[in-house]
Structures are given as C-alpha cells and as structure tokens.
Motif scaffolding. Sequence first.
Motif, mmCIF file in Angstrom:
data_model
loop_
_atom_site.group_PDB
_atom_site.id
_atom_site.type_symbol
_atom_site.label_atom_id
_atom_site.label_comp_id
_atom_site.label_asym_id
_atom_site.label_seq_id
_atom_site.Cartn_x
_atom_site.Cartn_y
_atom_site.Cartn_z
ATOM 1 N N LEU A 148 38.484 7.690 23.096
ATOM 2 C CA LEU A 148 38.528 6.840 21.896
ATOM 3 C C LEU A 148 38.914 5.403 22.278
ATOM 4 N N SER A 166 35.438 0.409 9.479
ATOM 5 C CA SER A 166 36.184 1.664 9.377
ATOM 6 C C SER A 166 35.761 2.577 10.513
ATOM 7 N N LEU A 167 36.619 3.545 10.822
ATOM 8 C CA LEU A 167 36.320 4.491 11.901
ATOM 9 C C LEU A 167 37.107 5.767 11.651
ATOM 10 N N ASN A 168 36.488 6.915 11.936
ATOM 11 C CA ASN A 168 37.259 8.149 11.927
ATOM 12 C C ASN A 168 36.791 9.051 13.059
ATOM 13 N N VAL A 169 37.709 9.865 13.544
ATOM 14 C CA VAL A 169 37.401 10.771 14.654
ATOM 15 C C VAL A 169 38.196 12.056 14.483
ATOM 16 N N ALA A 170 37.518 13.180 14.723
ATOM 17 C CA ALA A 170 38.176 14.488 14.620
ATOM 18 C C ALA A 170 37.356 15.502 15.407
ATOM 19 N N ARG A 198 33.709 14.138 16.965
ATOM 20 C CA ARG A 198 32.727 13.200 16.445
ATOM 21 C C ARG A 198 33.439 11.963 15.899
ATOM 22 N N THR A 233 32.834 8.589 13.619
ATOM 23 C CA THR A 233 31.940 7.865 12.715
ATOM 24 C C THR A 233 32.515 6.470 12.528
ATOM 25 N N ARG A 247 42.478 5.198 3.093
ATOM 26 C CA ARG A 247 41.057 5.547 3.068
ATOM 27 C C ARG A 247 40.639 6.063 4.434
ATOM 28 N N THR A 248 39.746 7.051 4.430
ATOM 29 C CA THR A 248 39.302 7.598 5.716
ATOM 30 C C THR A 248 38.224 6.731 6.355
ATOM 31 N N GLY A 249 37.593 5.872 5.565
ATOM 32 C CA GLY A 249 36.379 5.207 6.041
ATOM 33 C C GLY A 249 35.218 6.159 5.890
ATOM 34 N N LEU A 289 32.329 8.735 6.259
ATOM 35 C CA LEU A 289 31.987 9.898 7.079
ATOM 36 C C LEU A 289 30.498 10.160 6.832
#
Lengths: 157, 157
Positions: free
Chosen positions: B16, B32-36, B45, B47, B148-150, B152
Amino acid sequence: MRHTISILVENKFGVLARVTGLFSGRGFNIDSLNVAPTHVAALSRITAVLMGDEAALNLAIKQLRKLVNVVEVTDFKDGQAVQRELVLVKVKASAKSRSEVMQICEIFRTKIVNVDHKDVIVELVGDCAKVSAFLNLLEPFGIIEIARTGTLALKRA
Amino acid sequence: MRHTISILVENKFGVLARVTGLFSGRGFNIDSLNVAPTHVAALSRITAVLMGDEAALNLAIKQLRKLVNVVEVTDFKDGQAVQRELVLVKVKASAKSRSEVMQICEIFRTKIVNVDHKDVIVELVGDCAKVSAFLNLLEPFGIIEIARTGTLALKRA
C-alpha cells in the motif's frame, strides 16, 4: 491485537503516502484502510485497522501525531465507536440457484445491485462478524469477485 | 478528470505504501482510497479515486502494473462498474429537531445506528450524487463528524 484507528488529516499533497509509509516503516500490517474527504473542505479522515503489538502501536500513534498535516489521532477501544463495512460481492447465480442466493440476501438484508445471466452483485453493510457470516454462506455458490471498503468507524459519544 | 481505479494486489508487506507513494510521486491527488482483503486469502483490493490529467494517469497505470505485488489494474469507464460509498454522519438532533432529521433519513433510506441526547449517527450507502444530496440536507441541523469510505467499485460484466 486488532486496532481501529481514526486519523484526521489536512488535505495536503502526499499525506496518505506519509501515513502508510510510517506504518510500513514500523512493520505494521494494515488489515484495511479507507480515506475520503469530510464535510470540512480542508480535512480528510483515514480509518485504518492494524494488527500488531500494543506497545509498538502506542509508539506509532505518538509518531503519527507528530507528522506534518496530521490533526487528530483516535485509537478506538471496543464499543467506543460505531463500526461498519461496505462490501460488494459478485456471486454465481444461474436461473436455478438464483432464488436460493436471493433468500440468503434477504435474510442478511442485503441489496442486489446488478443482475446478469450468470451472476449477481450484492451490496452488504455490516460489522466484521456479519460480513464473514454472509461470505461463508455465499462461498458454495461460487464467489467471482469481491470489493470491501474495510472498517469505517465513528465515535459514539 | 475523475478516475476510479481498482488494483488487485498481493498481501505483501509495504504494498500500500508503494502504491500511494507512486501516486504522490507523480503528483496525483487521491480523492479517496480504500483497501481490504478479498475472498482469496493472499489478495487485497485497492479502490482509488484520482483526479488528474488523462495522459498522465495512463502513464501512472502502466507504472502501477510494473510494481512488485500488483496483480491487476482496472480503470473503470463510466457505467462499467457498480460504484457505492458508505458514510457515517453524526448530526445534531435535539428532542425538537429529531423528527425532522428522521424524516430526511427515511426518504434517503438510511439507517440510524446510534442515538444520544443531542445527536444521532446515520449510516448511508449510495453513489456520489446521493451522498452529496443527503449531506446538503443535513448541513443546516449541524454536522458534528463524518467518516466516508470513499468509492467502492466492482465491474458489472
């Protein structure tokens, strides 16, 4: 140990790279992370779930607080925060199996957001336990793709 | 231009930090960015929503594909993907104003996940436009905190 941390940062260039760099530099495994703007134009909030040793984490939080553009760091203890995750799952669903998939979706109060001949995309919101239980039940049908936001958290009081 | 990018990566240490470092190194603003983790134990992944010039972005995607531990990069064109965001909002809601806040929540099919004497926490899932419209309507009551998650995203076909 599993820790959920909320980091309020200024929307300045490179701040996310500095935060993730600090974690990786200290050997922390980031389980999930999300970042997005808040209602205050100049600020974004990062929510990160980290795995690691308690003492090392406390040290990392201290260093986080010293980083340029970091405004506030909160380490949520159990129950202090509302914790939710959003998941999109593409699962196989032929004409035959679709009704069974839909039944599981209904029980979990999920929403089917896309239907194709051979698959559906399901949207689920829940805590860790709910997400795991749901994915376990869908597994036998054949999960094709998955996207998760990771845990999002907001302090209760 | 606004781009939504999905990056499948191996769950390896520091990946990351490398991805966010590449974006900040090339001058991209991450909105925004999310990772899991995904359903495959070894893969996560990411996003990310990026703002920037088309040609520069294509170059950055090429470089992303060359990064160690990056398995797949997808740049979603409009309509190709289901796009959703999860938002938690803490908004002021006294005994007087609570029913009005609840009315707005009902119209947007949101869920109240925590109630206190002076505020409520609301959970909302939607696309960009829905989230903006909802936050605009809540603004006059007084938004206290937001997470906010941003965006997906998952490919439709």
